[in-house]
Every structure is written in structure tokens, then in C-alpha cells.
Design an enzyme around this catalytic site. Sequence first.
Site, PDB file in Angstrom:
ATOM      1  N   TYR A  11     -10.640 -36.344 -13.521  1.00 23.78           N
ATOM      2  CA  TYR A  11      -9.453 -37.189 -13.682  1.00 23.78           C
ATOM      3  C   TYR A  11      -8.192 -36.421 -13.292  1.00 23.78           C
ATOM      4  CZ  TYR A  11     -12.457 -40.026 -16.803  1.00 23.78           C
ATOM      5  OH  TYR A  11     -13.456 -40.775 -17.363  1.00 23.78           O
ATOM      6  N   TRP A  54      -8.883 -42.211 -17.851  1.00 21.78           N
ATOM      7  CA  TRP A  54      -9.174 -42.378 -16.432  1.00 21.78           C
ATOM      8  C   TRP A  54      -8.002 -43.092 -15.774  1.00 21.78           C
ATOM      9  CZ3 TRP A  54     -11.151 -46.894 -13.570  1.00 21.78           C
ATOM     10  CH2 TRP A  54     -11.509 -46.581 -12.261  1.00 21.78           C
ATOM     11  N   ASP A  92     -10.564 -39.198 -24.506  1.00 18.70           N
ATOM     12  CA  ASP A  92     -11.590 -38.960 -23.499  1.00 18.70           C
ATOM     13  C   ASP A  92     -10.928 -38.626 -22.174  1.00 18.70           C
ATOM     14  OD1 ASP A  92     -14.414 -39.229 -22.424  1.00 18.70           O
ATOM     15  OD2 ASP A  92     -13.302 -40.634 -21.158  1.00 18.70           O
TER      16      ASP A  92
END
Length: 83
Positions: A49, A20, A44
Site C-alpha cells: 500500500y 488500501w 490494516d
Amino acid sequence: MEYYTLSNNMKIPVIGFGTWQTPNDDTGVNAVLAALKAGYRHIDTAQGYENEQAVGKAVKQSGIPREEIFITSKLTNSMHGYR
């Protein structure tokens, strides 16, 4: 390293590298590459994003076999549906 065992008996690392706010440019590629070099095997990311290209480039450039890396991703809320 600790793992969770999934219902198909695959093991996924408990700790993943979150992307992120990681930019979708060389900075992002280098950040993910550094995480992979440090031993992370769970990355992840999310559609929202907007850095999936940088993540993909880093995975490819790392030289680590793709089957050794787990990538978890999420769809933006507007993409959820019943299909």
C-alpha cells in the site's frame, strides 16, 4: 466491540480500519487519525500500500498507547520466502 481471542489470549478487534488506497501523506494521516478517534483499534495496512509512514504518524499523533492498537500488515508477494 467484538474481539477474536488469539492463541496467546490477546484479544484483537474483529473490525479493522483498512488503509488500501489511503495516500502516504497528510490525507492518509488524517484518515487514520479520524478512524482512531472514532474508536478503531485495529488498523490494516500492507507493504504494497506504500502508506506505512502515514499510518505510523497517525498512531503516534493519536496519543493512544501503542499497546492498545493492533496493526496488521502484509508483505508483497516478492518478499515471501522460506526464512
